[in-house]
Design an enzyme around this catalytic site. Structure first.
Site, mmCIF file in Angstrom:
data_model
loop_
_atom_site.group_PDB
_atom_site.id
_atom_site.type_symbol
_atom_site.label_atom_id
_atom_site.label_comp_id
_atom_site.label_asym_id
_atom_site.label_seq_id
_atom_site.Cartn_x
_atom_site.Cartn_y
_atom_site.Cartn_z
ATOM 1 C CG PHE A 103 25.704 85.829 6.529
ATOM 2 C CD1 PHE A 103 24.488 85.865 7.204
ATOM 3 C CD2 PHE A 103 25.685 85.681 5.152
ATOM 4 C CE1 PHE A 103 23.276 85.758 6.515
ATOM 5 C CE2 PHE A 103 24.478 85.574 4.447
ATOM 6 C CZ PHE A 103 23.274 85.620 5.140
ATOM 7 C CG ASP A 110 30.993 81.325 3.086
ATOM 8 O OD1 ASP A 110 31.076 81.806 1.930
ATOM 9 O OD2 ASP A 110 29.967 81.401 3.780
ATOM 10 C CE LYS A 154 26.632 88.065 -1.051
ATOM 11 N NZ LYS A 154 26.841 87.310 0.186
#
Ligand SMILES: *Cc1c(COP(=O)(O)O)cnc(C)c1O
Length: 395
Positions: A129, A216, A245
């Site tokens: 993702f 990532d 995040k």
């Protein structure tokens, strides 16, 4: 006709929160909830952390935004902190994980062109993702979220996750490859943790082929796995690492860090962002980075992860409903033998916030790094009981 003025992109649980404090969220009816999800790995310092609140209120009263047409001293300070603690050389700031990955993808393509590769390709993984923009959606390894959005962005080659041989086969057959983009742990796919030396092997392959290793760390970064970045467990350095995040504890910010030859690729005019790295976001992120370091929260994440998983193993081992309990720091998965998506609703009713991912079979816990031992034990006891009752009802 649309029934609400919000575009219908989310199935939401029927609860709205009014305020938070530490690990706790309070809904508009005054009920309280133990937050074991942290707004999906965002509020790593919990809610209303005084250092973050202080930093953003102070900064908001002085200056929120000036644009990247001028020097932004807070951005320079944050970049200096992030490069020092990551071993990278420089940073591009955006506002989200997807934007951080877009920067990495653009960087890899431009690096390819500089190497004389006209159609540069990036290896990405099954189950990955990387975000919801067109390029990051195309890099994402989940057909369900791509359907209806074709034509996808080209230039991605797909390999199975945690399969080094598959990458070597691609290397032998595809001269257009210029980079690998991979999550150190696949979060959305259900906290899939690869072999301990996976990143080391990818590092070697990238070195042998002059590819960029691009990690990532949007979800795994900022202390969540027990090191500031997950690759620090492996003693390697990537060429590019993205994060977002947990970096702003809820204030939107994303970062794409680069090192060595990768740090030279983007030049004035090749990439940009109006908001990226503005004074408000950087003030928040500086407070987060300071707090993680000063309060030793990476170490705390390791200890808390062990405590929580030991607790679950004690209470849930032997249940034929639970397949596996696994974690790296505070990325914690309880993998079920069958779908248990309702557990998100049932646990909300019991006052616990979590999320079920990985095709409905993985209970995902991403608690704040500031959670207390008592809160951790409450989480383990309440959720274990709920899973046992649910498993019994289910059959
Ligand atoms: C959440 C996430 C993203 C996307 O971040 P946004 O801020 O939602 O754009 C990208 N990569 C990973 C690994 C993520 O967990």
């Amino acid at each position: 006709m649309a029934t609400t003025p919000i575009m219908n992109t989310y199935n939401r649980l029927s609860v709205a929160f009014d305020h938070g404090e530490g690990t706790w969220l309070y809904d508009t009816d005054g009920n309280k909830y133990l937050d074991a999800l942290s707004g999906i790995a965002v509020c790593g310092l919990g809610h209303a952390h005084p250092a973050v609140t202080h930093a953003i209120t102070e900064q908001a009263s002085k200056l929120i935004h000036t644009s990247n047409l001028y020097s932004v001293p807070l951005q320079e300070r944050l970049a200096a902190r992030l490069t020092a603690l990551s071993g990278m050389d420089n940073v591009f700031f955006g506002n989200s994980g997807a934007e951080a990955n877009e920067a990495a993808i653009k960087l890899a393509r431009r690096y390819g062109h500089q190497q004389g590769v006209d159609n540069p390709a990036i290896i990405v993984m099954e189950g990955a993702f990387h975000g919801r923009t067109l390029a990051t959606l195309s890099a994402t390894g989940n057909r369900a979220v791509q359907v209806g959005f074709e034509p996808l962005v080209g230039g991605f080659l797909r390999a199975p996750y945690n399969d080094v041989e598959a990458i070597r086969t691609i290397a032998a057959n595809n001269p257009n490859v210029v980079a690998i983009l991979v999550e150190p742990i696949q979060g959305e796919a259900g906290i899939r943790i690869p072999a301990d030396d996976y990143l080391n092997q990818l590092r070697d392959i990238c070195d042998d082929n002059d590819w960029l290793l691009m990690l990532d760390e949007v979800q795994t970064g900022n202390g969540r796995t027990g090191e500031y970045f997950a690759y620090q467990h492996n003693g390697i350095l990537p060429d590019v690492v993205t994060t977002a995040k947990g970096l702003g504890n809820g204030v939107p910010i994303g970062a794409c860090l680069a090192r060595g030859k990768a740090a030279e690729v983007l030049t004035p005019g090749t990439h940009g962002s109006t908001y990226g790295g503005n004074p408000l976001a950087c003030a928040a992120a500086l407070a987060v980075v300071d707090t993680i370091q000063n309060d030793n929260l990476c170490k705390r994440a390791r200890a808390l992860g062990e405590r929580i998983c030991d607790g679950f193993r004690e209470q849930l081992t032997g249940s034929d409903y639970v397949r596996e309990i696994r974690n790296k720091g505070l990325m914690i998965a309880i993998e079920l033998n069958e779908a248990g998506s309702e557990l998100a609703v049932l646990s909300k009713v019991k006052g616990i916030l979590l999320n079920v991912t990985g095709g409905g079979r993985v209970v995902r816990l991403l608690p704040p790094l500031t959670m207390t031992d008592g809160e951790a034990d409450l989480l383990v006891n309440t959720l274990s009981k709920l899973i046992q009752i649910y498993a019994a009802d289910d059959r």
